[in-house]
Design a protein around this motif. Structure first.
Motif, PDB file in Angstrom:
ATOM      1  N   VAL A 154       1.406   6.925  -6.701  1.00 59.93           N
ATOM      2  CA  VAL A 154       0.252   7.797  -6.944  1.00 59.93           C
ATOM      3  C   VAL A 154       0.619   9.252  -6.659  1.00 59.93           C
ATOM      4  CG1 VAL A 154      -2.059   8.396  -6.096  1.00 59.93           C
ATOM      5  CG2 VAL A 154      -1.500   6.014  -6.599  1.00 59.93           C
ATOM      6  N   MET A 155       1.255   9.502  -5.523  1.00 63.17           N
ATOM      7  CA  MET A 155       1.613  10.875  -5.165  1.00 63.17           C
ATOM      8  C   MET A 155       2.656  11.447  -6.137  1.00 63.17           C
ATOM      9  SD  MET A 155      -0.411  11.641  -2.833  1.00 63.17           S
ATOM     10  CE  MET A 155       0.221  13.223  -2.378  1.00 63.17           C
ATOM     11  N   ALA A 156       3.597  10.622  -6.589  1.00 62.16           N
ATOM     12  CA  ALA A 156       4.592  11.087  -7.562  1.00 62.16           C
ATOM     13  C   ALA A 156       3.917  11.440  -8.879  1.00 62.16           C
ATOM     14  CB  ALA A 156       5.663  10.023  -7.778  1.00 62.16           C
ATOM     15  N   THR A 157       2.926  10.649  -9.280  1.00 62.33           N
ATOM     16  CA  THR A 157       2.188  10.934 -10.510  1.00 62.33           C
ATOM     17  C   THR A 157       1.393  12.225 -10.377  1.00 62.33           C
ATOM     18  OG1 THR A 157       2.038   8.560 -10.976  1.00 62.33           O
ATOM     19  CG2 THR A 157       0.491  10.007 -12.138  1.00 62.33           C
ATOM     20  N   ILE A 158       0.717  12.404  -9.244  1.00 60.45           N
ATOM     21  CA  ILE A 158      -0.049  13.629  -9.012  1.00 60.45           C
ATOM     22  C   ILE A 158       0.876  14.846  -9.032  1.00 60.45           C
ATOM     23  CG2 ILE A 158      -1.381  14.894  -7.282  1.00 60.45           C
ATOM     24  CD1 ILE A 158      -2.672  12.184  -6.525  1.00 60.45           C
ATOM     25  N   ALA A 159       2.028  14.738  -8.394  1.00 62.97           N
ATOM     26  CA  ALA A 159       2.986  15.851  -8.377  1.00 62.97           C
ATOM     27  C   ALA A 159       3.491  16.149  -9.794  1.00 62.97           C
ATOM     28  CB  ALA A 159       4.158  15.532  -7.451  1.00 62.97           C
ATOM     29  N   ALA A 160       3.761  15.105 -10.575  1.00 61.60           N
ATOM     30  CA  ALA A 160       4.238  15.308 -11.946  1.00 61.60           C
ATOM     31  C   ALA A 160       3.185  16.012 -12.792  1.00 61.60           C
ATOM     32  CB  ALA A 160       4.614  13.963 -12.574  1.00 61.60           C
ATOM     33  N   ILE A 161       1.929  15.592 -12.656  1.00 67.89           N
ATOM     34  CA  ILE A 161       0.846  16.231 -13.407  1.00 67.89           C
ATOM     35  C   ILE A 161       0.685  17.688 -12.978  1.00 67.89           C
ATOM     36  CG2 ILE A 161      -1.661  16.228 -13.761  1.00 67.89           C
ATOM     37  CD1 ILE A 161      -1.469  13.120 -13.591  1.00 67.89           C
ATOM     38  N   PHE A 162       0.733  17.933 -11.668  1.00 65.97           N
ATOM     39  CA  PHE A 162       0.613  19.306 -11.157  1.00 65.97           C
ATOM     40  C   PHE A 162       1.699  20.204 -11.726  1.00 65.97           C
ATOM     41  CE2 PHE A 162       2.072  22.418  -8.004  1.00 65.97           C
ATOM     42  CZ  PHE A 162       0.944  23.229  -7.937  1.00 65.97           C
ATOM     43  N   PHE A 163       2.951  19.760 -11.661  1.00 62.76           N
ATOM     44  CA  PHE A 163       4.044  20.600 -12.147  1.00 62.76           C
ATOM     45  C   PHE A 163       4.022  20.744 -13.667  1.00 62.76           C
ATOM     46  CE2 PHE A 163       5.910  19.590  -7.943  1.00 62.76           C
ATOM     47  CZ  PHE A 163       6.001  20.896  -7.492  1.00 62.76           C
ATOM     48  N   PHE A 164       3.517  19.748 -14.368  1.00 65.07           N
ATOM     49  CA  PHE A 164       3.351  19.859 -15.816  1.00 65.07           C
ATOM     50  C   PHE A 164       2.348  20.961 -16.145  1.00 65.07           C
ATOM     51  CE2 PHE A 164       1.063  18.697 -19.695  1.00 65.07           C
ATOM     52  CZ  PHE A 164       2.105  18.676 -20.608  1.00 65.07           C
ATOM     53  N   ILE A 165       1.222  20.959 -15.422  1.00 64.11           N
ATOM     54  CA  ILE A 165       0.192  21.979 -15.650  1.00 64.11           C
ATOM     55  C   ILE A 165       0.721  23.373 -15.303  1.00 64.11           C
ATOM     56  CG2 ILE A 165      -2.063  22.806 -14.852  1.00 64.11           C
ATOM     57  CD1 ILE A 165      -2.869  19.812 -14.600  1.00 64.11           C
ATOM     58  N   VAL A 166       1.402  23.495 -14.169  1.00 70.01           N
ATOM     59  CA  VAL A 166       1.975  24.794 -13.780  1.00 70.01           C
ATOM     60  C   VAL A 166       2.985  25.254 -14.826  1.00 70.01           C
ATOM     61  CG1 VAL A 166       3.439  25.950 -12.078  1.00 70.01           C
ATOM     62  CG2 VAL A 166       1.547  24.502 -11.321  1.00 70.01           C
ATOM     63  N   ASP A 167       3.804  24.347 -15.326  1.00 71.12           N
ATOM     64  CA  ASP A 167       4.791  24.692 -16.344  1.00 71.12           C
ATOM     65  C   ASP A 167       4.107  25.187 -17.611  1.00 71.12           C
ATOM     66  OD1 ASP A 167       7.525  24.724 -17.412  1.00 71.12           O
ATOM     67  OD2 ASP A 167       6.833  23.058 -18.673  1.00 71.12           O
ATOM     68  N   LYS A 168       3.027  24.537 -18.016  1.00 70.20           N
ATOM     69  CA  LYS A 168       2.306  24.956 -19.222  1.00 70.20           C
ATOM     70  C   LYS A 168       1.657  26.323 -19.024  1.00 70.20           C
ATOM     71  CE  LYS A 168       3.372  21.760 -21.946  1.00 70.20           C
ATOM     72  NZ  LYS A 168       4.210  22.064 -23.108  1.00 70.20           N
ATOM     73  N   ILE A 169       1.135  26.595 -17.840  1.00 74.03           N
ATOM     74  CA  ILE A 169       0.544  27.910 -17.552  1.00 74.03           C
ATOM     75  C   ILE A 169       1.612  28.998 -17.629  1.00 74.03           C
ATOM     76  CG2 ILE A 169      -0.508  29.311 -15.722  1.00 74.03           C
ATOM     77  CD1 ILE A 169      -2.024  26.741 -14.863  1.00 74.03           C
ATOM     78  N   ILE A 193       0.832  -1.204   0.000  1.00 72.47           N
ATOM     79  CA  ILE A 193       0.000   0.000   0.000  1.00 72.47           C
ATOM     80  C   ILE A 193       0.867   1.255   0.000  1.00 72.47           C
ATOM     81  CG2 ILE A 193      -1.603   1.340   1.412  1.00 72.47           C
ATOM     82  CD1 ILE A 193      -2.923  -1.312   2.208  1.00 72.47           C
ATOM     83  N   THR A 194       1.918   1.260   0.799  1.00 76.19           N
ATOM     84  CA  THR A 194       2.811   2.416   0.863  1.00 76.19           C
ATOM     85  C   THR A 194       3.490   2.649  -0.485  1.00 76.19           C
ATOM     86  OG1 THR A 194       3.185   1.995   3.206  1.00 76.19           O
ATOM     87  CG2 THR A 194       4.749   3.440   2.104  1.00 76.19           C
ATOM     88  N   THR A 195       3.926   1.588  -1.129  1.00 82.21           N
ATOM     89  CA  THR A 195       4.576   1.704  -2.434  1.00 82.21           C
ATOM     90  C   THR A 195       3.615   2.272  -3.469  1.00 82.21           C
ATOM     91  OG1 THR A 195       6.008  -0.177  -1.920  1.00 82.21           O
ATOM     92  CG2 THR A 195       5.790   0.423  -4.242  1.00 82.21           C
ATOM     93  N   ILE A 196       2.383   1.769  -3.477  1.00 80.22           N
ATOM     94  CA  ILE A 196       1.376   2.277  -4.415  1.00 80.22           C
ATOM     95  C   ILE A 196       1.107   3.749  -4.149  1.00 80.22           C
ATOM     96  CG2 ILE A 196      -1.065   2.112  -5.060  1.00 80.22           C
ATOM     97  CD1 ILE A 196      -0.776  -0.956  -4.625  1.00 80.22           C
ATOM     98  N   MET A 197       1.008   4.124  -2.882  1.00 80.32           N
ATOM     99  CA  MET A 197       0.748   5.532  -2.542  1.00 80.32           C
ATOM    100  C   MET A 197       1.897   6.438  -2.999  1.00 80.32           C
ATOM    101  SD  MET A 197      -2.234   5.791  -1.503  1.00 80.32           S
ATOM    102  CE  MET A 197      -2.137   7.506  -1.086  1.00 80.32           C
TER     103      MET A 197
END
Length: 66
Positions: free
Chosen positions: A38-53, A31-35
């Motif tokens: 998941v959190m690394a993916t969410i962070a990557a998507i967030f920073f991708f969106i911020v970078d595009k903005i 469960i910890t590994t999956i989390m």
């Protein structure tokens, strides 16, 4: 100065401390590994969106003043 310890006594102390460690179960580890993924993916998507903005904003500014 450090006091000298008998190597046998040191090993006994190490074994006593290791026996106090609470090891996670396989389920907790999974469960910890999956989390983490998941959190690394969410962070990557967030920073991708911020970078595009930021890219969109800077491109707009350069078009206006460039």
């Amino acid at each position: 100065m450090a006091t000298k310890i008998n190597p046998l006594q040191f090993i006994q102390q190490v074994r006593a401390e290791i026996s106090k460690v609470v090891w996670p179960s396989r389920r907790e580890t999974t469960i910890t590994t999956i989390m983490v993924f998941v959190m690394a993916t969410i962070a990557a998507i967030f920073f991708f969106i911020v970078d595009k903005i930021i890219q969109f904003g800077l491109t707009g500014l350069l078009d206006i003043f460039g």
